[in-house]
Enzyme design. Sequence first.
Site, PDB file in Angstrom:
ATOM      1  N   CYS A   1      -2.838  10.122   5.959  1.00 50.22           N
ATOM      2  CA  CYS A   1      -2.236   8.708   5.579  1.00 50.22           C
ATOM      3  C   CYS A   1      -2.847   7.933   4.490  1.00 50.22           C
ATOM      4  CB  CYS A   1      -1.954   7.985   6.904  1.00 50.22           C
ATOM      5  SG  CYS A   1      -3.491   7.669   7.780  1.00 50.22           S
TER       6      CYS A   1
ATOM      7  N   HIS B   1      -3.849  -5.549   2.703  1.00 51.06           N
ATOM      8  CA  HIS B   1      -2.913  -5.326   3.745  1.00 51.06           C
ATOM      9  C   HIS B   1      -1.735  -6.405   3.641  1.00 51.06           C
ATOM     10  CE1 HIS B   1      -6.132  -3.092   5.533  1.00 51.06           C
ATOM     11  NE2 HIS B   1      -5.084  -2.389   6.044  1.00 51.06           N
TER      12      HIS B   1
HETATM   13  C1  PEP Z   1      -6.213   4.136   5.340  1.00 47.27           C
HETATM   14  O1  PEP Z   1      -7.251   3.604   5.238  1.00 47.27           O
HETATM   15  O2  PEP Z   1      -5.717   4.929   4.729  1.00 47.27           O
HETATM   16  C2  PEP Z   1      -5.291   3.634   6.514  1.00 47.27           C
HETATM   17  C3  PEP Z   1      -4.006   4.372   6.753  1.00 47.27           C
HETATM   18  O3  PEP Z   1      -5.514   2.574   7.199  1.00 47.27           O
HETATM   19  P1  PEP Z   1      -5.375   1.107   6.609  1.00 47.27           P
HETATM   20  O4  PEP Z   1      -4.664   1.293   5.215  1.00 47.27           O
HETATM   21  O5  PEP Z   1      -4.409   0.378   7.626  1.00 47.27           O
HETATM   22  O6  PEP Z   1      -6.652   0.636   6.708  1.00 47.27           O
END
Ligand code: PEP
Length: 624
Positions: A552, A240
């Site tokens: 996503c 992150h």
């Molecule tokens: C994912 O897991 O692809 C997502 C969009 O959530 P994050 O990357 O914030 O865990």
Amino acid sequence: MSTQNLKNTARSLAVGDKSLLADETIRQQTKDLTTPVLSDGTAPRPGKDGEQCAITGKPVADGIVMGTAVVIAALTDSLADGTDKDAATYTLADFRRAVRLTSEQLHEFQQRIREGIAEPISNIFDSHLAILDDAAFTGEMRRRIKGGTAVQVAIKEVTNKFVSVFSRSTSLGFSEKCDDLNDIARRLLANLAHQADVGMNTDYHGRILVTPLLFPSDMLRILAQRAEGIILTTGGVTAHISILAQSLEIPMVFAQANLMEGVTTGTTLLMDANHGTIYVNPGDNIMARYGSLLETRGRELPTEGAIEPQTCTRDGHRIHLLAAIGLVSEASATRQLGAEGVGLYRSEMSFLIHNGFPTEDEQYTLYRKVMEEMEGREIVFRTLDLGGDKIPEYFVASEEPNPFLGLRGMRFAYRHLELFNTQIRALLRAAHDRPLKVLFPLISSVDSLRHARELVEAAIRDLKAAHVPHQSQPALGAMIELPCAVGIADDLAAEADFLSIGSNDLVQHMLAVDRTNEQVADWYVPWHPAILRAIRAVVEAARHHHKPLSLCGDMAQDLTLIPVLVGIGITALTVPPRRILRVQRLIQQMDAAAAEELARKALAAPTLAEISELLNIQHSFPSS
Ligand code: PEP
Ligand code: MG
């Protein structure tokens, strides 16, 4: 268009994928720089003794920047014991001056951050200011100085006393507290000695940080300290921290620590974070080729309204392109770009850069601002996705042996219901006069989704009883990012108002590959047959129940994978704002029919090698 043509289009666009520059000429300029080249044509190797070389790392957050390296073991090392400077004589008045200066600098940082990211709740330095004001901390230093202890010694003794108490705690959060204390002490010592260039006091303008470790708040400090870019020598690129780097627009590259051995503080670097290449001691040839790109610093978004309002393949197949954002500043960038909407608002990002859990009213202000920025376009608000590698510094959580399989996403929310309920109330209130879409992360069962719905309904009842204006009919969605969610995709599609595939977590969990662990990065293969087939199963479930589905995570912006995703039946992609234009260009050059043919072959292929071949992906597979 044939399958081969489709692959070639994807490939040629992928060459420039990492460039966020819309301008075609600039894209041409960068195209031949994707492979590191030395002026004398020799093989790249880590730079030593001022020799030019290129290091290939992984691009994390876009930008092309230049600067001298600052190699830092950790941004917040512990304080060294006594130094010669301790012998210098300072008075209580000097100490007071150092405290005052420190306070002024922290306020200035706070201000720079507010201006830089326009986040209403970005007051991370408040915790530093509170420590600076604390009678148990600076008050105790003052007492010791009055009692005859040398000023530097008093600062170190009191700091080390607190650090040793906090560092004995196994709870998360306390180690960051230690970092804060050390930061402040270092700043006090620097100000005492009138040093302008120590620790947090540093202005990193013109410098590129090379460090193995970063916390989310470090990113804000770095932003405030105006660093040109960051080279991270540990950690995976989907952590992150990298999402935050993208949001904050701090160019970042991940490079193996051993490759960076020849780089020391003061080494000149040119970092092409669009391609992940670090030029060490760049020569005239490299400088000449990057000159114009450096001027633009590679950070601009494509010009206002640069994308077309709707995206279709050449044969007229409509694909929705939405933005993945985490900060208010990105919402305004998304609107300026002309994007259809926000497919994923990672609400935890604001929490990570705050200095405490924001109150309901603070969240209300924040969500309202995001809504206003988007001027009526769709926004999908994902509820707090904390846990895993996303623990706010101010939150004291118990340490988990395996955080990615631990208290994360909705599990975290159910364990900390007061946080979840506060956020839901803030969202419902903020959307009192407009539609609201709320997405729940890491849903693992229909029961979990039902429970979330019940909590939302309870919040609606409470707001209604209290006559507080609110949205009473929010659309509620489930993220599909766990193998168990894929297994029950049909039931979840029946239950939810919409679905969103989180490809980062889906890949991590289906392949049992920690997305932050560089050691196993070669096993992180999003085009694995199991992943493609899982996505297909979710597409079918959503179609069966006529529910909107989007995808996503990193797969959504990967130009080599988009054709197969479209062929599988994905009709909405959520990508960072800076990537939307390039994704749109690719889709506009694709034929949906050819994509379907490609997907049919890929879904039938049993091996990674065959799918790689089909998608033109070069990947050397570890013997697994
Ligand atoms: C994912 O897991 O692809 C997502 C969009 O959530 P994050 O990357 O914030 O865990
Ligand atoms: Mg996820």
